[in-house]
Structure formats: C-alpha cells, structure tokens
Design a protein around this motif. Structure first.
Motif, PDB file in Angstrom:
ATOM      1  N   CYS A 123     -49.344  27.353 -22.240  1.00  0.00           N
ATOM      2  CA  CYS A 123     -49.297  28.229 -23.420  1.00  0.00           C
ATOM      3  C   CYS A 123     -50.686  28.794 -23.716  1.00  0.00           C
ATOM      4  O   CYS A 123     -51.624  28.060 -23.986  1.00  0.00           O
ATOM      5  CB  CYS A 123     -48.782  27.462 -24.636  1.00  0.00           C
ATOM      6  SG  CYS A 123     -48.797  28.504 -26.112  1.00  0.00           S
TER       7      CYS A 123
ATOM      8  N   CYS B  41     -45.578  22.150 -19.465  1.00  0.00           N
ATOM      9  CA  CYS B  41     -45.634  23.360 -20.298  1.00  0.00           C
ATOM     10  C   CYS B  41     -46.874  23.420 -21.183  1.00  0.00           C
ATOM     11  O   CYS B  41     -47.389  24.510 -21.474  1.00  0.00           O
ATOM     12  CB  CYS B  41     -44.389  23.465 -21.164  1.00  0.00           C
ATOM     13  SG  CYS B  41     -44.111  22.018 -22.212  1.00  0.00           S
TER      14      CYS B  41
ATOM     15  N   ILE C  76     -48.042  24.226 -27.881  1.00  0.00           N
ATOM     16  CA  ILE C  76     -47.153  23.123 -27.501  1.00  0.00           C
ATOM     17  C   ILE C  76     -47.865  21.772 -27.587  1.00  0.00           C
ATOM     18  O   ILE C  76     -49.004  21.632 -27.129  1.00  0.00           O
ATOM     19  CB  ILE C  76     -46.611  23.341 -26.070  1.00  0.00           C
ATOM     20  CG1 ILE C  76     -45.858  24.674 -25.993  1.00  0.00           C
ATOM     21  CG2 ILE C  76     -45.685  22.188 -25.667  1.00  0.00           C
ATOM     22  CD1 ILE C  76     -45.346  25.015 -24.605  1.00  0.00           C
TER      23      ILE C  76
ATOM     24  N   LYS D  59     -45.005  34.297 -28.930  1.00  0.00           N
ATOM     25  CA  LYS D  59     -43.932  34.142 -27.938  1.00  0.00           C
ATOM     26  C   LYS D  59     -44.332  34.645 -26.558  1.00  0.00           C
ATOM     27  O   LYS D  59     -43.708  35.542 -25.991  1.00  0.00           O
ATOM     28  CB  LYS D  59     -42.653  34.850 -28.439  1.00  0.00           C
ATOM     29  CG  LYS D  59     -41.380  34.261 -27.870  1.00  0.00           C
ATOM     30  CD  LYS D  59     -40.130  34.730 -28.576  1.00  0.00           C
ATOM     31  CE  LYS D  59     -39.646  36.075 -28.113  1.00  0.00           C
ATOM     32  NZ  LYS D  59     -38.265  36.358 -28.533  1.00  0.00           N
ATOM     33  N   HIS D  60     -45.355  34.031 -26.000  1.00  0.00           N
ATOM     34  CA  HIS D  60     -45.858  34.451 -24.681  1.00  0.00           C
ATOM     35  C   HIS D  60     -44.889  34.128 -23.543  1.00  0.00           C
ATOM     36  O   HIS D  60     -44.905  34.790 -22.514  1.00  0.00           O
ATOM     37  CB  HIS D  60     -47.219  33.808 -24.421  1.00  0.00           C
ATOM     38  CG  HIS D  60     -48.326  34.444 -25.197  1.00  0.00           C
ATOM     39  ND1 HIS D  60     -48.939  35.599 -24.795  1.00  0.00           N
ATOM     40  CD2 HIS D  60     -48.913  34.107 -26.374  1.00  0.00           C
ATOM     41  CE1 HIS D  60     -49.869  35.952 -25.674  1.00  0.00           C
ATOM     42  NE2 HIS D  60     -49.870  35.063 -26.642  1.00  0.00           N
ATOM     43  N   THR D  61     -44.128  33.090 -23.682  1.00  0.00           N
ATOM     44  CA  THR D  61     -43.088  32.632 -22.733  1.00  0.00           C
ATOM     45  C   THR D  61     -43.586  32.104 -21.372  1.00  0.00           C
ATOM     46  O   THR D  61     -42.775  31.849 -20.488  1.00  0.00           O
ATOM     47  CB  THR D  61     -41.959  33.684 -22.505  1.00  0.00           C
ATOM     48  OG1 THR D  61     -42.457  34.796 -21.764  1.00  0.00           O
ATOM     49  CG2 THR D  61     -41.351  34.148 -23.802  1.00  0.00           C
TER      50      THR D  61
ATOM     51  N   CYS E  60     -44.517  29.280 -20.893  1.00  0.00           N
ATOM     52  CA  CYS E  60     -44.013  27.906 -20.891  1.00  0.00           C
ATOM     53  C   CYS E  60     -42.692  27.752 -20.149  1.00  0.00           C
ATOM     54  O   CYS E  60     -42.473  26.755 -19.466  1.00  0.00           O
ATOM     55  CB  CYS E  60     -43.869  27.408 -22.325  1.00  0.00           C
ATOM     56  SG  CYS E  60     -42.905  28.515 -23.387  1.00  0.00           S
TER      57      CYS E  60
ATOM     58  N   VAL F  88     -42.619  22.739 -29.693  1.00  0.00           N
ATOM     59  CA  VAL F  88     -43.319  24.013 -29.897  1.00  0.00           C
ATOM     60  C   VAL F  88     -43.746  24.088 -31.362  1.00  0.00           C
ATOM     61  O   VAL F  88     -42.938  23.907 -32.274  1.00  0.00           O
ATOM     62  CB  VAL F  88     -42.434  25.218 -29.542  1.00  0.00           C
ATOM     63  CG1 VAL F  88     -43.243  26.514 -29.690  1.00  0.00           C
ATOM     64  CG2 VAL F  88     -41.890  25.105 -28.119  1.00  0.00           C
TER      65      VAL F  88
ATOM     66  N   CYS G 102     -46.802  29.532 -31.979  1.00  0.00           N
ATOM     67  CA  CYS G 102     -45.908  30.357 -31.142  1.00  0.00           C
ATOM     68  C   CYS G 102     -45.295  31.512 -31.945  1.00  0.00           C
ATOM     69  O   CYS G 102     -45.002  32.567 -31.396  1.00  0.00           O
ATOM     70  CB  CYS G 102     -44.809  29.482 -30.550  1.00  0.00           C
ATOM     71  SG  CYS G 102     -43.596  30.370 -29.561  1.00  0.00           S
TER      72      CYS G 102
END
Ligand code: SF4
Ligand code: F3S
Length: 110
Positions: free
Chosen positions: A50, A46, A55, A13-15, A17, A5, A9
C-alpha cells in the motif's frame, strides 16, 4: 488474526494490495477497500504494497483506528470482491494523510 484496511485508504484506493493477496479476500466499496477477516490467512504480503500505508495487522492497529476491525468485517459482507488492480481515485494524492477521512466513507455498495 487478520490484516485490516485503515482510514488512510479512504478516498485514495490505490488497489496495489489486491494484486498480491493469495486468497483474494479484498472487497471494494466506492472509496475504500476492506479485508474479510475470516478469509485473510495473515500472510502480510499486502501491508508493504500500500503506497499510503493504510494496511495494518490487527494487533498493530493504531488506537484511534480500532473501529476499523469491525468495519472491515461488516463491509466485507456487503461489498463485491476485487482481485485486480485499477487506477486510484482521482484525488488520491490530495487525500493521503488527511485527518478525519472516516467522515467521508461511503458505505453503500453503489
Ligand atoms: Fe490477503 Fe495476506 Fe493481506 Fe490477508 S495479509 S489480506 S491474506 S495479502
Ligand atoms: Fe487502499 Fe492501500 Fe489497498 S490505499 S486499496 S489499502 S493499496
């Protein structure tokens, strides 16, 4: 090899992934996620998930983000595991693409 990462990010921090990772190797800090390099199986699922392209495969990390390889390894040992998506940070859109976000990284698990 592992996926890593990178800087974009931070404060987003969208998450998205974490939802696709078959081995649940993401770890969560207050404003950043990391991948545990010893747990990642290099599946590449992943990377396209994103929304802010944070990533990278280890060997495709941009030159100015090479430090993120060690940073992911280090913080993955300190932070709790995350396996389910949650809402992004409040100002995620505003922070997308901002330069020098590494200065804003919060390393304490909180
Ligand atoms: Fe998980 Fe695959 Fe991404 Fe590694 S490459 S962090 S195993 S989804
Ligand atoms: Fe971060 Fe992108 Fe995942 S912003 S939390 S690497 S979806």
């Amino acid at each position: 090899m592992t996926f890593v990462v990178g800087e974009n990010c931070i404060n987003c921090k969208h998450t998205d992934c974490v939802e696709v990772c078959p081995v649940d190797c993401f770890y969560e800090g207050p404003n950043f996620l990391v991948i545990h390099p010893d747990e990642c199986i290099d599946c590449a699922l992943c990377e396209p998930e994103c929304p802010v392209d944070a990533i990278f495969a280890e060997d495709e990390l941009p030159d100015d983000q090479k430090d993120f390889l060690e940073l992911n390894a280090d913080l993955a040992e300190k932070w709790p595991n995350i396996t389910q998506m949650k809402p992004p940070l409040e100002d995620a859109e505003k922070w997308n693409g901002v330069a020098g976000k590494i200065e804003h990284l919060i390393k304490d698990a909180g």
